[in-house]
Structure formats: C-alpha cells, structure tokens
Design a protein around this motif. Sequence first.
Motif, PDB file in Angstrom:
ATOM      1  N   GLY A  25       0.797  -1.206   0.000  1.00 14.61           N
ATOM      2  CA  GLY A  25       0.000   0.000   0.000  1.00 14.61           C
ATOM      3  C   GLY A  25       0.832   1.260   0.000  1.00 14.61           C
ATOM      4  O   GLY A  25       0.292   2.373   0.046  1.00 14.61           O
ATOM      5  N   GLY A  26       2.094   1.122  -0.149  1.00 13.75           N
ATOM      6  CA  GLY A  26       2.980   2.292  -0.173  1.00 13.75           C
ATOM      7  C   GLY A  26       4.184   2.017  -1.060  1.00 13.75           C
ATOM      8  O   GLY A  26       4.121   1.223  -1.999  1.00 13.75           O
ATOM      9  N   CYS A  27       5.275   2.684  -0.755  1.00 14.06           N
ATOM     10  CA  CYS A  27       6.482   2.499  -1.577  1.00 14.06           C
ATOM     11  C   CYS A  27       7.721   2.709  -0.711  1.00 14.06           C
ATOM     12  O   CYS A  27       7.689   3.427   0.297  1.00 14.06           O
ATOM     13  N   ASP A  62      -5.466  -2.864 -10.923  1.00 10.91           N
ATOM     14  CA  ASP A  62      -4.412  -1.940 -10.513  1.00 10.91           C
ATOM     15  C   ASP A  62      -3.064  -2.665 -10.530  1.00 10.91           C
ATOM     16  O   ASP A  62      -2.978  -3.891 -10.527  1.00 10.91           O
ATOM     17  N   CYS A  63      -2.105  -1.820 -10.483  1.00  8.52           N
ATOM     18  CA  CYS A  63      -0.746  -2.355 -10.506  1.00  8.52           C
ATOM     19  C   CYS A  63      -0.479  -3.068  -9.191  1.00  8.52           C
ATOM     20  O   CYS A  63      -0.683  -2.508  -8.103  1.00  8.52           O
ATOM     21  N   LEU A  64      -0.026  -4.276  -9.281  1.00  6.54           N
ATOM     22  CA  LEU A  64       0.251  -5.055  -8.093  1.00  6.54           C
ATOM     23  C   LEU A  64       1.602  -4.683  -7.490  1.00  6.54           C
ATOM     24  O   LEU A  64       1.729  -4.495  -6.269  1.00  6.54           O
ATOM     25  N   LEU A  65       2.561  -4.562  -8.349  1.00  5.47           N
ATOM     26  CA  LEU A  65       3.935  -4.244  -7.885  1.00  5.47           C
ATOM     27  C   LEU A  65       4.637  -3.472  -9.001  1.00  5.47           C
ATOM     28  O   LEU A  65       4.506  -3.824 -10.171  1.00  5.47           O
ATOM     29  N   GLU A  66       5.332  -2.466  -8.620  1.00  4.26           N
ATOM     30  CA  GLU A  66       6.058  -1.683  -9.636  1.00  4.26           C
ATOM     31  C   GLU A  66       7.443  -1.330  -9.105  1.00  4.26           C
ATOM     32  O   GLU A  66       7.598  -0.903  -7.952  1.00  4.26           O
ATOM     33  N   VAL A  67       8.414  -1.479  -9.978  1.00  4.20           N
ATOM     34  CA  VAL A  67       9.779  -1.106  -9.631  1.00  4.20           C
ATOM     35  C   VAL A  67      10.189   0.060 -10.520  1.00  4.20           C
ATOM     36  O   VAL A  67      10.077  -0.023 -11.760  1.00  4.20           O
ATOM     37  N   PRO A 251       5.085   2.396 -20.960  1.00  3.56           N
ATOM     38  CA  PRO A 251       4.871   1.518 -19.810  1.00  3.56           C
ATOM     39  C   PRO A 251       6.154   0.805 -19.428  1.00  3.56           C
ATOM     40  O   PRO A 251       6.919   0.351 -20.282  1.00  3.56           O
ATOM     41  N   SER A 252       6.345   0.671 -18.101  1.00  3.30           N
ATOM     42  CA  SER A 252       7.577   0.077 -17.636  1.00  3.30           C
ATOM     43  C   SER A 252       7.499  -1.440 -17.727  1.00  3.30           C
ATOM     44  O   SER A 252       6.446  -2.051 -17.506  1.00  3.30           O
ATOM     45  N   ALA A 253       8.613  -2.038 -17.997  1.00  2.00           N
ATOM     46  CA  ALA A 253       8.700  -3.492 -18.005  1.00  2.00           C
ATOM     47  C   ALA A 253       8.653  -4.058 -16.599  1.00  2.00           C
ATOM     48  O   ALA A 253       8.477  -5.266 -16.419  1.00  2.00           O
ATOM     49  N   TYR A 254       8.821  -3.194 -15.607  1.00  2.00           N
ATOM     50  CA  TYR A 254       8.792  -3.655 -14.218  1.00  2.00           C
ATOM     51  C   TYR A 254       7.518  -3.163 -13.523  1.00  2.00           C
ATOM     52  O   TYR A 254       7.519  -2.870 -12.342  1.00  2.00           O
ATOM     53  N   GLN A 255       6.480  -3.004 -14.289  1.00  2.00           N
ATOM     54  CA  GLN A 255       5.174  -2.680 -13.729  1.00  2.00           C
ATOM     55  C   GLN A 255       4.313  -3.944 -13.850  1.00  2.00           C
ATOM     56  O   GLN A 255       3.954  -4.344 -14.953  1.00  2.00           O
ATOM     57  N   PHE A 256       4.083  -4.572 -12.704  1.00  2.00           N
ATOM     58  CA  PHE A 256       3.424  -5.875 -12.713  1.00  2.00           C
ATOM     59  C   PHE A 256       1.982  -5.737 -12.247  1.00  2.00           C
ATOM     60  O   PHE A 256       1.707  -5.170 -11.190  1.00  2.00           O
ATOM     61  N   HIS A 257       1.069  -6.303 -13.012  1.00  2.00           N
ATOM     62  CA  HIS A 257      -0.337  -6.322 -12.645  1.00  2.00           C
ATOM     63  C   HIS A 257      -0.767  -7.699 -12.171  1.00  2.00           C
ATOM     64  O   HIS A 257      -1.942  -7.890 -11.851  1.00  2.00           O
ATOM     65  N   SER A 258       0.109  -8.652 -12.192  1.00  2.00           N
ATOM     66  CA  SER A 258      -0.251  -9.993 -11.737  1.00  2.00           C
ATOM     67  C   SER A 258       0.975 -10.656 -11.148  1.00  2.00           C
ATOM     68  O   SER A 258       2.122 -10.290 -11.445  1.00  2.00           O
ATOM     69  N   LEU A 259       0.690 -11.624 -10.330  1.00  2.00           N
ATOM     70  CA  LEU A 259       1.790 -12.380  -9.758  1.00  2.00           C
ATOM     71  C   LEU A 259       2.486 -13.217 -10.814  1.00  2.00           C
ATOM     72  O   LEU A 259       3.686 -13.520 -10.719  1.00  2.00           O
ATOM     73  N   TYR A 303      17.970   6.088  -7.860  1.00  3.54           N
ATOM     74  CA  TYR A 303      17.373   5.259  -6.806  1.00  3.54           C
ATOM     75  C   TYR A 303      16.561   4.150  -7.449  1.00  3.54           C
ATOM     76  O   TYR A 303      16.257   4.175  -8.641  1.00  3.54           O
ATOM     77  N   ILE A 304      16.166   3.212  -6.571  1.00  3.68           N
ATOM     78  CA  ILE A 304      15.199   2.185  -6.946  1.00  3.68           C
ATOM     79  C   ILE A 304      14.020   2.334  -5.996  1.00  3.68           C
ATOM     80  O   ILE A 304      14.199   2.373  -4.774  1.00  3.68           O
ATOM     81  N   GLU A 305      12.892   2.420  -6.581  1.00  5.60           N
ATOM     82  CA  GLU A 305      11.681   2.579  -5.775  1.00  5.60           C
ATOM     83  C   GLU A 305      10.783   1.377  -6.031  1.00  5.60           C
ATOM     84  O   GLU A 305      10.570   0.984  -7.187  1.00  5.60           O
ATOM     85  N   LEU A 306      10.271   0.837  -4.948  1.00 11.00           N
ATOM     86  CA  LEU A 306       9.379  -0.313  -5.054  1.00 11.00           C
ATOM     87  C   LEU A 306       8.002   0.102  -4.530  1.00 11.00           C
ATOM     88  O   LEU A 306       7.870   0.554  -3.391  1.00 11.00           O
ATOM     89  N   ARG A 307       7.013  -0.056  -5.388  1.00 10.88           N
ATOM     90  CA  ARG A 307       5.651   0.300  -5.005  1.00 10.88           C
ATOM     91  C   ARG A 307       4.831  -0.990  -4.955  1.00 10.88           C
ATOM     92  O   ARG A 307       4.852  -1.781  -5.889  1.00 10.88           O
ATOM     93  N   ALA A 308       4.105  -1.143  -3.869  1.00 12.50           N
ATOM     94  CA  ALA A 308       3.306  -2.362  -3.698  1.00 12.50           C
ATOM     95  C   ALA A 308       1.842  -1.999  -3.474  1.00 12.50           C
ATOM     96  O   ALA A 308       1.519  -1.012  -2.794  1.00 12.50           O
ATOM     97  N   SER A 309       0.988  -2.773  -4.067  1.00 10.41           N
ATOM     98  CA  SER A 309      -0.449  -2.530  -3.940  1.00 10.41           C
ATOM     99  C   SER A 309      -0.938  -3.050  -2.586  1.00 10.41           C
ATOM    100  O   SER A 309      -0.355  -3.968  -2.001  1.00 10.41           O
TER     101      SER A 309
END
Lengths: 328, 983
Positions: A25-27, A62-67, A251-259, A303-309
Amino acid sequence: MIIDKASLTGPESFFVFNQAFNIAGGCGRTPATVKGREWRIEGIRLLLKGDNLLDLLHRQQDCLLEVVVNKELLPGLFADAFAHRMHVVAGLEDFQAGTLENCRVMDIDGIATIVSMGTNKCTWKSRVYTLPETTTISSAAWELATSRRTPDDSFRYSVKLYHSATAQSGTPLENELPLADQLPPGKLRRADGLNATDVRRLQIEFSADVLNDSYIHELHTRFEGEGHSKFMDASFGRPLLRAVNLLERVPSAYQFHSLNEIMVKCTSTTFLPASSPPTVFTGLLKLPARLTHSEVQNGSYEYIELRASNALSSCEAFLVGHEVIEAT
Amino acid sequence: MLSTTVYPLRTVVGDPVIPRDPEDTKYPEQYFDVRVIEESPICREIGMRYDYTISRTIHETVEPSGAFSYLDYLPVREDASGNDLNPGSGMGSLPVPPERPFADNAPVLSLFALSKSKVDQNMSRNLHVKLLIQWAHPELVGGVCFGGHPFLPYTIDDSGENAANFGLPREISLSPRQQNTADLLPTAGFLDADVVVTRQEICSHSGFHYLLTNPTRTNRIVLRLADFPWFFVKAEGGGANAVVAAPRRGGRYRFGYVMPYFYIFRYREGARYRPNVPFGLLGATTDKAPETDVPSPAGPAEPETSNLGDAARIELDIQAEDNSSYYSFTAASMVTQGRSFHVPHGDSSPIIGQSHQTYRESFISDLLPPKRSITLVLQQGEEYPRCIAGIRMLLPFWPEVNLAEDLEAAANALQALLPGADSSFVSNLPREQVEAGLRQAIRIPGNVDFCEKMRFVVYEIDPVEGISPLQVVADSKYAHVLADCNIDELHENFPNAVIRFRRPTLARYLGVTIVNTDEEPGQVVIPLMRFIQSAHVSIHSRAAVNQRVLAFKFRIVGPSLAEDYAVLGGREGFSFSVERIAAGQRKSQLLKVNSLLDLLHDGTARLFSNTRQRATEEQVGQIKNLDPDDNYEKRSGSTSSYAWRRSEAGRNSDARWQGRPEHAPEGDFEVYHNQETRTHSQFVVPHRSPPEPDSGDSVDGHWHSSASFINALYRMRHDTTASLVPLPPAENALYEGFREIWKGVRDSEIRVSGLKSVSASPYGWSYDEVEELVNAIARYAPNFDLNLAVLLPGAQLAQLIAGLPEHLRASFAIPYRTNYCLLNGLRIGLGIQPFGLGMNFSGNGLLLPSFQYQDTFGSQGVIVKQAGCTGYSYAQYLQDSCDESKTETYITAGKSRRIIRRAEVEGTDRDRLRGAEVMWQDKIVDIVTGTQPLDLAISAYSERRLQHTADEYIQIRISGGTMENLTFDFWFDVLEEAITDDY
C-alpha cells in the motif's frame, strides 16, 4: 587507494515505508548514494503475502507491484530507464538533412558535431520528422561538445522543439516549445516536465551566439555548397551540438499487474504453504542496476523505488547485490 | 568513440623543403614567394600591414631585417610615477632557441602583421588573412612548423585565453594546393581533392608548433591565419605582469601576429629517442583567485588584476636608473634562450668604467610572500606528445643553514668546474657573498632575493573540451599530480635540481606550481628548465578520456637486424617488454622480447630483410673429365698498349711501396750482376776517299801507298799475285748496310782514317813539316825502286831528298835541319804487324821528330769476365710499341663440369655480403614490424569509478645499449571516449 566491496545487508538494504519493512500500500526507495559509494544491484528479494495468492496470478486492475529505476540517463536528466523510449536526433545524416547557417557539420573526436563558423549567430534547423503515431514527449536533453565548465561568456544557445499533431506533410508545425533559451554553457542541458502531448511531427532548432572559440584540430576536405561555408573562407568557432534526445514515456517493463508477471521475472520462486492456497510468495526479482552518485544530483538522484499494492497484505523486499566504496 | 593512434616516439618532420643554397648564390627572396591573396574587411579597416622576411640562417632572425621590429610588439610601460618607459636594450632581440627542429643554416621564413590603428574593441575573431606561399620545385610536404615570440607581455582572461598568445594566430589552416602542371594533373578535376588541416587553440605555447598534413607533393600552400592576438600599446607591467593601460592617444590594442620561425618541411617518418623534450610556456598564474570582471562581449577580456597591486606578482621587471627603459625577466625564458639586457646605471656600477650592466634573462619571480605560489602551465612542443619522466632545472639558491652535505655538493661542483681549485673556502664564505656570486654567475640583478625553500607540485592536465589548460588547477579532477617535493637543501639540487615523476606521463599539458615554503618572502629564480623524456614508452590513464588500447605496434629499422636471430637489433642489440602496471606494480608481462626469434616465433612480427651470404668461403672445384669433351674453352684475343713508362730505383729514390705491406722489399735498392763477354772484332781498314786537289791531306793515300808497297814486297818475295794487305774499299764499310740505322749521320762523318802518332823534339821539325814530308814520301814512295831497300839508310836520305820535287827539297835546304836529319839517322820505313799495317820514319837522335802512322786490319777475339753493382737507376721512356693494354677475349665456346665444395673459413662467418631488396629512406636496412593485440581498457580517473584504479598504465620497457644505427618506434592503436561528467 582504498577500495572495498561488501554484500548489501542489514536494514539499509530493505525497502522501508513509514519506517516499516512492509511496504504494501505504499512504496520504499533507496537512499541517495554518496560520493565514493556505489550499489551494484543484482535483484530484489521479494516476500509477498496475501490471503490467497492464487487469485493474484490473474491480471489485476491496478498495478500489483512496480519497480522504478531512476537513473541519470543523460547528463543531468534522471528518469526511469525501463519506462522511457528515447528519440535521438544526431549524427551526420540528421544534421546534414537540416539547414545550416553559419555552421557546418564536422567529425569532432569521432562524433558528428555542429561547429559554428565565423562570428555571426549560427543556426541549425532539423528536417521535420514524422512519428508513426502521436506520442508524448516528457523531457529532453541535448549534448554539446563543449564542457559545462566552459566559462559562461563563451557562448549562449537556444533549443526549440516545433511539433504538430497532424501527420500531413507540408503543413506548418503550429506548436513551439522552447527547451533552452539563451542558456550559458554551464547550465544543465535538459528540460524536464515538458508534457508535449499529441506529437506526431516534430522539428528541432538549435542556435548559438559564440563569443570565444575553442580547440579544433581537424583534417577535412573541401566542402562547397548550400549550408556549408566555402573553402577556408570562414573561421572556425566552437564545436557545439552533438545530439538532441527526446524522451517518450512508455509503460515500464517492471510494472506488474499480476503475480504471474512477477514470476516470469523472478528466479527461485516459492509458494508457501504448498498444500493449501498459498499465502506466501518468495522470489528473487532480477534487476541489474547500478546506483551511483552524480555530481549534478540535486533533488533527483539515482534510486530504486518499489511500489506495492494493498492487494497484498504484506510486501517485504530487500536488495541483493554489493556495495563498493572508495576513499576519495 | 574516436579511433586514434598514440605515437610516443614517432616523428614525421623531415628537412625543410628549401635547404640552404650550398653555393650561396641565391638571394633569400628567391627561396620563397609569399603573397597576400585575401584579407578580411576588418583587416583593411584597421590598416593591417603585412611583411615577411627570409633569413638565410636562423641566427639572422635574432633581429628582423624587414619592415617590423620585435620592439613594435612590445608596449610602452608606465611606471608608478606615470613615466613612460620604453623597452630597454636587448628587449627587442630574439635569441635562437636551443631546441630547434632544423639545421641552423636552413632558410627561415618570418611572418609579420600589425595593425596601424590602435583600437579598443575585440576584433580578433573578425581578422583573417590568406597567404599563398610558393617555392621552386614540388616536394613531398608533410606540414609546417612555426614559432611565435616567447617574450611578449600577456594577460589571461576568464576564458583562459592568452591575450598576446606569444604572437600566434589562434586559428591556422593549411592547405597544400595542387599544382596545375602536367605531372600533377591526375589529382586535378576532383571536387574534394583539396585537403585542409585546421588547428584552433584557445591559447598557444611559446615554443615551436607543428601543423601536420597528409604527405602531399606540391610547391605551394595556402595558409589562412585567423583570430589574431592583440598586443598592448601601453602596459603597467611587463611579461605576465602586464596590465593594459590606456595610452594618451588612440586605443589600447594593436592586432596582428609575429611568427619569427616558419618552416615548410618534407614528410619523413622517423623516431626520436633522446632525453630533452622541448616545451613551451602557455602562461604563468598566481594562486590568488582572480577578481574577475565579466568581460564585455564587445571588447577583449580585461586582464587579471590580482597579480598586480599584490606582492605576489609573477615576473620581475626592472627599470633603468634613468627611468627611460624597462626589462622583463619572463617565465618563458626558462624553456628557451633568454635575452641579454644592457641596463644603464649610475655611479653605483659594480664595474668601474662601464656605463651599463649586462644581465641575462632568466625566469625571476617577483617577491613571493610565504605560502604563496606561482603556477607555470606548459605544453609539449613536438608534433606528438612524448612520455615525460621528470624535470631537470637549474635552480640557484643558497640555503640559510649550511649543511655539511650542501657544502660538499658545492665544493664538488666547484671542483668539476675548476679542477684542482681550493674549494675549502666555500664553507667559510658568508652567505651574502655566495648569493652575490650566484647572481653574478648567472648574470641577474644584484638585488634578487633567492627563495630558499620551495615546494614543487607537478601535475598533468587533461582538460575537457572547451576548457583552456590555464583554467585547470592542481586539485581539479582534470589534473593528476605527478610529483610533489620540497626543495630546500642544496646537496640534492646542486647544480641541477631534478624532479622525478611518480610515473611517466603522456600528457600534452603540465602544470608546475611553486610554493614559497619559507618564512620569508623570496624570489624564485629558474634560468633553465628542461623536460626529460622517459627511457621507456607508456600509455596512461587520462583525466577526461576513457581509453581502450587495442594494440601495441612496433617497427624496428636497422642495417643488421637480421644478421643474428639470437639478438634483437643486430650487433648493437637491445630488448623490450610490454608490461601492464597497476597501482605501481607490474601485474602482467604481456610480451617479452630478448631476441629476434622471440618476436618471430609467435607470429606477431614480420621481418623484411635483405638476403645475405658469407663473404668469405673456401671453394674447392674438381674438374670432372669423364669425357674429353667435358671441359673446354676457346678464346681468342688481341693485346695492344700505348703508354709511357718510367722506372726509378736507388737509395735516393722517393718511391714508396704501394703494394701490400707483406710484399714490401727489404732494404734499399740494389742490383748485382756478373757476366762473361766473348767478342769477335773485325778491324776496318781506312777508307779511301777521293783525293782533294791541293789538299795535301791523304791519309788514305798513306794507306794506299803503304799497302801497295807491302803488297809489292809480298808478291815479289812469294812470287804471287795475291795481296797481303787489303786495299781501301770503295765503300764505307761502317755505313753500307747501316744507312737507315745511322739516321742522320752522314757517310763522311764515320769514315775510318787510321791512327797517326807523332812525337817530336822541341828543336826538331814541326808537326806540319813532318806531315808534309811524310805525305810527300808516301806519295812518291811507290816510285822508288823496290830493289833499293826495305829501309832507306840514313846516309842515303840526301839522295832521296834530291829526288824529291823541288818544293820538298827546299824544305831540306836548311842546312841545320839536314844536318840534324843526318845526325839523327833519319829512318823511313813501312811495317806490318799481325793485324795491322803502318808506316813510320824516325831518327835515333833527340832532334828529329818521330812519326808513326798505323792502321789495323784483321780480327781478334777477346773474352771478358766482369761484375758490377748499380747504385741508382732511372729511366723514362715512351714505349711506342704494341703495348696498349686492351684485351678482348671472346669465349667462342666453353663447357665446365665441376664438383664444388664450399666450406666456411674460420673467423669470417660474420662477414657477409648483403643484397639490396629492402630499402627505407634511401638506406639498405632490415625491418621488423608487428602488432601485438592488447584490448585493455584504461578508464579515465576523473570519471565516476569504483573498484577501478586509475593508476594503471601499459609500459614498454626498453633496455639496451647504444643504438645509433637503430631506429625503433612503438605506438598504440587506441579507442578514445571523452567522459561525459561535465556535459
């Protein structure tokens, strides 16, 4: 010289959100690297939890995980390397296809460069490029042959982007977007936040007032013709423009909408427990990246930022890689 | 990425295209023709005047002979009181630089330009001129070499531009133009055949510059000079201290250029391997940050003012005591030859009777406060950067504390200068006197206060694009410190101070920062600074460029490379190895070459050698005559000669033996001989000549009469008709048959007349009378009755006389003579001997004369044995015979079948005959060339890097002895990528 290399470990290697290791729910974002330190990232070890992770194997709305990997792609221009496409206007063919006034294209240190000639204002205007479809230009950066350490009174230059949403050739480009206006050489050579939308055709104009000449040592053949100075008739000025880079957001290749997408990018994946609907997923997300200190980082940095749904009940992640330090 | 080549040893500068006329018959103007073919409108507007001179030797450039003088480029200086000072005596000269690229006697072209108008605006970039330079015969031109005026005052602005730029235009373009002659027409007609090489620099150094072009055969070039430097009309200081002052009239600047040395040279590849590397000064700065005024775009940048009004000024200026002139001791003089100043002085002359003091220009800083520094930025002055290993300089000072080692060093130096001199006084001299002696020795002003404690920081400079090296400071990331040392003790630096770098450098620019570490202000004095090339070749990391060294290449050229594969370089011999050095340690040895075979066996090298064979061999041939027709030769020939011959021998002869010494004769000339001679002699009877009337001379008549008489007696006694005595022949026996051989000797000259012998008393008859009597008797004797007598008794003389003709009888009429005749018993008779016949008459007394006439006939034999010795012999003769030595032999046919065996001759194996297939620059040599792939990355040390050391380089370690006849060249193929840190 002191050089050391150590594995990334400890709390510093974890992504933190609100001072907690769970970033669901944050990053979480890596801190800015300091001079003399570099992180050589091999991947991100993920620990994802959910009530039933099998449900997350399907694509979510929604995006599940994004780097986000924010890198200094060009001098002074920081952007997500996996989320941008770069349009480069450079090289002998691009430069010579445009119109040149009081300048010529020369091979300086192996790179095609627009060199000012004489003492009057030099101008290069590119030909009009037509893109396959409309796009959005988010930022731009340009390369000059002259160092930013050049004294500011050496020259001033301007860069303009003309664009149009129509693909019809021959029609004027109705939009004018100044990227640089009478900038001295010491300023950063970038333009952020452009947000030029619906760009289908574009044209670049570069102009410069050169006040002091620079080093040129070249062997060249005689050029006579439109846009080129006559043989030995004009004095050389200063090597200037080498490239104009326009960044398009993709769109980023590290934007994941599914596991499932995450699993494709991961190695050593494990679901726990194995017998019942899995609630825990672990895996190593392959992400080769190098985070270094930039002399021009100011507000922005690598930086590397990790965003999680929040579809995940928990997301813990830490960096796998090495830290290299060097005494300065 | 820029693909380039690094040549640490390569040189391409050949001889000047115009050598000195050996006959010295040409005027200098005949060497070159220089024309202004175009100038910019601004040049015309400010009245730019051009001139050029051609000097026969470089020594003539000391003071130009044309329309301009070097003084025209020097400003009037304003002193603190507002007085105008002119450049003093010697300031307007330009001594010949010690490191000059061409022979002294090569003609030198000097180019001058100076605006007539004085202006205040910066017009530099609007000024250009095109010159067409032509000469007589096309040559393979490799480029031009030129030098400016190293002693011009200058300022350095914020852009790093040197205002006067040592007299050189900042932009120079060169284009060898094609000649429109038939032999060069193949290149005519192409649109892009002309090539231009352009060099534009922010600042130029004070030494020689090279502008290289592709080798082009031509006899004319177009030279475009642009972006002229400016010269101050008036300044408040000289040298690097110059500050522009406003003159009372007109503007502050003149534009133009001054290039005292301009050569066009042939392209000729070679390698340079000698210690000294010429450098030029780019500028001198102080450590104080300049109080910059942002220069107006409309005018030249204002100079730094920080080096004035502050104690830390850079260069020393002095002025004459009469306030009429000034003299500058510039920093540029330490890397070239300083001027000689003749400074007038007042009564305080150290030498009584002299009206001036002579100084030699050295770099003398102004008084440098403690902890303050001066930075000298220098640039290499050859066509390619060389590997520099250190600095050697003359650094005169005398430490305040006289260490024992210092004194010993000074004493040793004195002993070297004056062997045998008493050097013990050095330790007793007051410091002030020693310093005074130093000042006098190097001829600098007497009030110079030497700085005794200094710190030298030497760093290489690798500026990024657009940055002047004058703007890069020692602690910049574009500078890398090579040496940091304190010099405060004499023994380590006397008489020459040596600064060895931590590693060699290929940098084009070097900075030398000198800090006064003493507690007192002092003046840095450097009369001489020389940069020393490394004995090895290396390529290092650079500040602003990432490099990938693709390959190392080499070329070795020498006359005897291929003579012995066990050594490299032939008889002189050397070896080399390629090493990768990181962090001061040898990480790997990439190649080790001790012999020619080392190079060849792994295929990295190719050998181009001339064929060789043994010069001396024992050759044994055996004729194989299995068939009579196996070996034969038929010759025909003729010989003739026509020559003078001369021979001389003897003890006093000047002849010297010209043959091989071992064949020289022992002792002096000597000839010994003995002989036995057997001869047969035939006597010739007197010849009968035709009687001459009234001559009375008839010797042959005597003979005839005598012969007739004797023959008559002989016939009478032996009753025969034969003749005992031959009568005189009708022909001359000596002449007949030898007529042509006598060659001009007449018959009458060699007639045989017989021998007459007369003896007479002084009281008797005279010879004439006796002869007349004898003739009379001979003439009339045949009329005597042969029965009367064989001999006439003396008593019957009277009867005989009575029977004589009247005129003879009269001669006997003298009584006493008659009586004498009687008294002496005169006898007249004929005699015959075994091989002769004679007639005589004689008396027994003393008064009558004795007359004998005798001739010989018949023959006799003689055997003579004799020996002789010849002490000297000389003969000169023309041998006019068939002695012309011309031999023509025609082998009409031949055949030889032999078995040949060749064998070495001990001690002669290294004597070899060589073929001449491989030539290099007109010499017969062997060549080894090759490539060693490396593909090593050397990162720039200013770039963000971690876990990569910048202290990394590749070194070719060269070891060997003297290599006078050997040329070796090592170079690298490199991909360069300028870093983008500052872009």
